[in-house]
Enzyme design. Structure first.
Site, PDB file in Angstrom:
ATOM      1  N   TYR A  93       0.838  -1.212   0.000  1.00  0.00           N
ATOM      2  CA  TYR A  93       0.000   0.000   0.000  1.00  0.00           C
ATOM      3  C   TYR A  93       0.871   1.260   0.000  1.00  0.00           C
ATOM      4  CZ  TYR A  93      -4.083  -2.889   1.198  1.00  0.00           C
ATOM      5  OH  TYR A  93      -5.099  -3.819   1.184  1.00  0.00           O
ATOM      6  N   TYR A 469     -11.717  -0.780  -0.542  1.00  0.00           N
ATOM      7  CA  TYR A 469     -11.788  -0.481   0.902  1.00  0.00           C
ATOM      8  C   TYR A 469     -10.540   0.250   1.365  1.00  0.00           C
ATOM      9  CZ  TYR A 469      -8.657  -3.572   3.693  1.00  0.00           C
ATOM     10  OH  TYR A 469      -7.573  -4.135   4.322  1.00  0.00           O
ATOM     11  N   ARG A 470      -9.492   0.230   0.549  1.00  0.00           N
ATOM     12  CA  ARG A 470      -8.187   0.769   0.959  1.00  0.00           C
ATOM     13  C   ARG A 470      -7.330   0.806  -0.302  1.00  0.00           C
ATOM     14  NH1 ARG A 470      -4.953  -3.010   5.287  1.00  0.00           N
ATOM     15  NH2 ARG A 470      -3.168  -1.681   5.743  1.00  0.00           N
TER      16      ARG A 470
HETATM   17  C1  LIG Z   1       2.303 -10.606   2.757  1.00  0.00           C
HETATM   18  C2  LIG Z   1       1.459  -9.518   3.315  1.00  0.00           C
HETATM   19  C3  LIG Z   1       0.259  -9.818   3.922  1.00  0.00           C
HETATM   20  C4  LIG Z   1      -0.544  -8.799   4.441  1.00  0.00           C
HETATM   21  N1  LIG Z   1      -1.684  -9.158   5.086  1.00  0.00           N
HETATM   22  C5  LIG Z   1      -2.464  -8.204   5.624  1.00  0.00           C
HETATM   23  C6  LIG Z   1      -3.631  -8.564   6.343  1.00  0.00           C
HETATM   24  O1  LIG Z   1      -3.885  -9.747   6.577  1.00  0.00           O
HETATM   25  N2  LIG Z   1      -4.432  -7.573   6.811  1.00  0.00           N
HETATM   26  C7  LIG Z   1      -4.115  -6.250   6.641  1.00  0.00           C
HETATM   27  O2  LIG Z   1      -4.865  -5.382   7.103  1.00  0.00           O
HETATM   28  N3  LIG Z   1      -2.994  -5.892   5.983  1.00  0.00           N
HETATM   29  C8  LIG Z   1      -2.148  -6.818   5.482  1.00  0.00           C
HETATM   30  N4  LIG Z   1      -0.997  -6.447   4.849  1.00  0.00           N
HETATM   31  C9  LIG Z   1      -0.714  -5.010   4.659  1.00  0.00           C
HETATM   32  C10 LIG Z   1       0.119  -4.332   5.795  1.00  0.00           C
HETATM   33  O3  LIG Z   1       1.397  -4.940   5.876  1.00  0.00           O
HETATM   34  C11 LIG Z   1      -0.552  -4.356   7.163  1.00  0.00           C
HETATM   35  O4  LIG Z   1      -1.830  -3.763   7.094  1.00  0.00           O
HETATM   36  C12 LIG Z   1       0.241  -3.606   8.237  1.00  0.00           C
HETATM   37  O5  LIG Z   1      -0.401  -3.713   9.498  1.00  0.00           O
HETATM   38  C13 LIG Z   1       0.422  -2.111   7.930  1.00  0.00           C
HETATM   39  O6  LIG Z   1       1.620  -1.706   8.426  1.00  0.00           O
HETATM   40  P1  LIG Z   1       1.819  -0.970   9.840  1.00  0.00           P
HETATM   41  O7  LIG Z   1       1.041  -1.713  10.842  1.00  0.00           O
HETATM   42  O8  LIG Z   1       3.301  -0.844  10.006  1.00  0.00           O
HETATM   43  O9  LIG Z   1       1.128   0.425   9.598  1.00  0.00           O
HETATM   44  P2  LIG Z   1       1.790   1.793   9.122  1.00  0.00           P
HETATM   45  O10 LIG Z   1       2.527   1.556   7.834  1.00  0.00           O
HETATM   46  O11 LIG Z   1       2.553   2.390  10.213  1.00  0.00           O
HETATM   47  O12 LIG Z   1       0.478   2.637   8.917  1.00  0.00           O
HETATM   48  C14 LIG Z   1      -0.395   2.444   7.858  1.00  0.00           C
HETATM   49  C15 LIG Z   1      -0.885   3.814   7.392  1.00  0.00           C
HETATM   50  O13 LIG Z   1      -1.756   4.336   8.408  1.00  0.00           O
HETATM   51  C16 LIG Z   1      -1.487   5.714   8.655  1.00  0.00           C
HETATM   52  N5  LIG Z   1      -1.003   5.850  10.037  1.00  0.00           N
HETATM   53  C17 LIG Z   1      -0.170   4.996  10.686  1.00  0.00           C
HETATM   54  N6  LIG Z   1       0.006   5.378  11.947  1.00  0.00           N
HETATM   55  C18 LIG Z   1      -0.716   6.508  12.116  1.00  0.00           C
HETATM   56  C19 LIG Z   1      -0.938   7.350  13.229  1.00  0.00           C
HETATM   57  N7  LIG Z   1      -0.382   7.063  14.404  1.00  0.00           N
HETATM   58  N8  LIG Z   1      -1.727   8.448  13.068  1.00  0.00           N
HETATM   59  C20 LIG Z   1      -2.311   8.700  11.875  1.00  0.00           C
HETATM   60  N9  LIG Z   1      -2.135   7.917  10.780  1.00  0.00           N
HETATM   61  C21 LIG Z   1      -1.350   6.824  10.898  1.00  0.00           C
HETATM   62  C22 LIG Z   1      -0.457   6.156   7.672  1.00  0.00           C
HETATM   63  O14 LIG Z   1      -1.071   6.691   6.544  1.00  0.00           O
HETATM   64  C23 LIG Z   1       0.232   4.868   7.261  1.00  0.00           C
HETATM   65  O15 LIG Z   1       0.716   4.960   5.959  1.00  0.00           O
HETATM   66  C24 LIG Z   1      -0.156  -7.437   4.319  1.00  0.00           C
HETATM   67  C25 LIG Z   1       1.063  -7.139   3.692  1.00  0.00           C
HETATM   68  C26 LIG Z   1       1.857  -8.170   3.213  1.00  0.00           C
HETATM   69  C27 LIG Z   1       3.138  -7.824   2.565  1.00  0.00           C
END
Ligand SMILES: Cc1cc2nc3c(=O)[nH]c(=O)nc-3n(C[C@H](O)[C@H](O)[C@H](O)COP(=O)(O)OP(=O)(O)OC[C@H]3O[C@@H](n4cnc5c(N)ncnc54)[C@H](O)[C@@H]3O)c2cc1C
Length: 513
Positions: A93, A469-470
């Site tokens: 994303y 949705y995203r």
């Molecule tokens: C193999 C694989 C499988 C995956 N499976 C899933 C899955 O099962 N479900 C799913 O949901 N996703 C999935 N993902 C996508 C993603 O990796 C996850 O959603 C992950 O939790 C997002 O990264 P993060 O938690 O580090 O969030 P971040 O990258 O830190 O945040 C996501 C976004 O939210 C916003 N944000 C973050 N923190 C804040 C804050 N404190 N205040 C305001 N805005 C903020 C920002 O815009 C940021 O870009 C997958 C990815 C891969 C590669």
């Protein structure tokens, strides 16, 4: 004067240099990053877009809400936009990168305190840098029998990052924002808002009652740029006395219709209470084997190659992973209902004891009981080359619609030579149709094709009323357009009211001042 590779839009090098000095006074020199080498992890994106268009001007890692407030004050003075991330693992994303070039990444990983876990109420209050692994370890060390509901990259990522981007996990608490309760948010004017009951001094119910009084505000701080979330309340699921994972396999692509029709009443009536995955063979296979073992030809993988893989790995075209939770008696009762519902459907039903040593089953079962696994990253070996963009339309949980979406996606992906690597995650009454557009990012021609393919998917799906949705940082404006002018106007007006200078994450979800 220091030299900077990338500057925020409209900010001079001199002003940026002065701002950097002021930031360093807040967070310490060691938590300010402007050198290209130190920024590479913030600029690495997997999506079909040019990383230069999303390059950060710098990154800051504050340690407290007060430091975030002070940073926002400096940003306001120099009009420097900040893009908050929790752990920045939003792979597919946009990872840690911002929607537009020149933003300062506000990396909240050092804000990693587990402020409170209430074992009786099953609640937690955490900071954005806390990872699922950290929280899980805390629960285990303190012998607190509560489960998490991580997304597939589990251990590495943040419950806050996942919830504010409205991500999903796989237990009955699968919708992570739905299961959140209460936020602390730093606003663009530096004020700190606590949502729900949290606004009331000395409230005892911030983490137990979502709605508070008056307009409920939590939703406007998700997938948005109206504030920086510095604390999040979560509801955690009590560990059930017993758990049973199972998989139900349907042989043909067209069986998605039958699968969803049988599943829907089981989900809506909570016989199956968790976020169920219906994984297509190419997702199952993709996490297990590599494409070139089965297919070396041009274009998307052939049906014959998929059939060989399915038979080698003992998979169906569609593989439903679900769980039952409760006492052994409740599970037995519900298991009989589930088996009865699928009887005569042509599906194969496999229980945990049939699946010992099956890597796909084991990682799915782990996710359904909230444990850590990185198995799904195997998807990136399927095609190789490190390119990935999630196309994530929503379908209503009705068989014909799930079938139509699959047919359309396969047709469009096939036109560009890509594979249908997909799953449906069935919530209450809908399916997140998650399609991983995998491509070789080292190949410029293939990357350009992936971009065209994503455009066509978005256009064709939204023309049929199937919204995403995203989405990823390069497509936020386009997806926002698909939701129409009134929604866009309201989003913009709220932005102008809360953040008139556009300090926080311009471009997030297509919202600017
Ligand atoms: C193999 C694989 C499988 C995956 N499976 C899933 C899955 O099962 N479900 C799913 O949901 N996703 C999935 N993902 C996508 C993603 O990796 C996850 O959603 C992950 O939790 C997002 O990264 P993060 O938690 O580090 O969030 P971040 O990258 O830190 O945040 C996501 C976004 O939210 C916003 N944000 C973050 N923190 C804040 C804050 N404190 N205040 C305001 N805005 C903020 C920002 O815009 C940021 O870009 C997958 C990815 C891969 C590669």
């Amino acid at each position: 004067m220091a030299e900077f590779n990338v500057l925020p839009d409209g900010v001079s090098a001199e002003d940026f240099g002065n701002a950097i000095e002021e930031f360093a006074a807040i967070v310490g020199d060691e938590n300010v990053f402007v050198a290209a080498d130190n920024l590479s992890s913030y600029n690495k994106i997997m999506i079909p877009a040019d990383s230069d268009d999303h390059a950060a001007s710098g990154a800051l890692a504050p340690a407290s809400t007060e430091e975030v407030q002070a940073i926002i004050g400096v940003c306001d003075k120099y009009i420097i936009p900040v893009w908050p991330i929790s752990t920045g693992k939003n792979f597919g994303y946009g990872s840690a990168a911002a929607a537009t070039r020149g933003q300062l990444i506000l990396d909240l990983r050092r804000m990693n305190k587990i402020i409170e876990v209430d074992a009786e109420l099953g609640t937690a209050l955490i900071e954005p840098g806390v990872t699922y692994k950290q929280l899980k370890d805390y629960l285990v060390e303190n012998e607190i029998p509560l489960w998490l509901s991580p997304p597939a990259p589990s251990a590495l990522v943040s419950p806050v990052g996942n919830a504010v981007d409205r991500g999903v996990g796989y237990t009955p608490y699968g919708d992570n924002f739905f299961m959140s309760c209460g936020m602390e948010v730093v606003l663009a004017d530096g004020q700190v808002l606590r949502t729900g009951m949290g606004s009331m001094p000395n409230s005892t119910s911030w983490q137990v009652f979502k709605w508070g009084y008056g307009p409920s505000l939590d939703g406007i701080f998700t997938q948005s740029n109206y504030g920086i979330v510095t604390k999040l309340g979560m509801w955690l699921m009590p560990q059930p006395p017993a758990f049973k994972a199972f998989v139900i396999r349907f042989p043909d692509d067209a069986d998605i219709e039958r699968a969803v029709e049988i599943l829907r009443p089981l989900r809506i009536n909570q016989i199956i209470p968790n976020a169920v995955v219906i994984a297509h063979a190419l997702w199952e296979g993709g996490a297990e084997v590599v494409r070139s073992d089965y297919y070396q030809g041009e274009g998307s993988i052939s049906d014959e190659a998929v059939e060989t893989m399915k038979s080698d790995l003992g998979m169906g075209a569609w593989n439903i992973y679900a769980g039952l939770y409760g006492t052994p008696d409740q599970i037995e009762l519900n298991w009989n209902i589930v088996k009865g519902a699928f009887e005569g459907s042509g599906a194969i039903i496999q229980e945990e004891e049939d699946m010992v040593g099956n890597a796909s089953f084991e990682y799915r079962a782990k996710l359904m009981r909230g444990e850590m696994t990185l198995k799904e990253f195997g998807l990136y070996n399927w095609r190789g080359g490190g390119g990935s963009a999630w196309f994530a339309p929503v379908a209503q949980a009705k068989g014909p619609e799930a079938l139509s979406q699959m047919e359309l996606a396969k047709e469009i992906l096939g036109k560009y030579g890509f594979d249908y690597v997909a799953e449906y995650i069935i919530g209450w009454r809908e399916g997140h149709h998650i399609i991983d557009l995998l491509f070789d990012k080292t190949n410029a021609e293939e990357t350009a094709k992936a971009g065209q393919c994503f455009d066509e998917l978005l256009r064709e799906f939204s023309e049929r009323g199937w919204g995403s949705y995203r989405t990823n940082i390069a497509y936020m404006d386009k997806v926002a357009d698909t939701f129409g002018p009134v929604k866009k106007d309201v989003n913009q007006r709220i932005k102008r009211a809360l953040d008139p200078k556009g300090i926080i994450a311009p471009g997030k979800s297509g919202i600017y001042t």
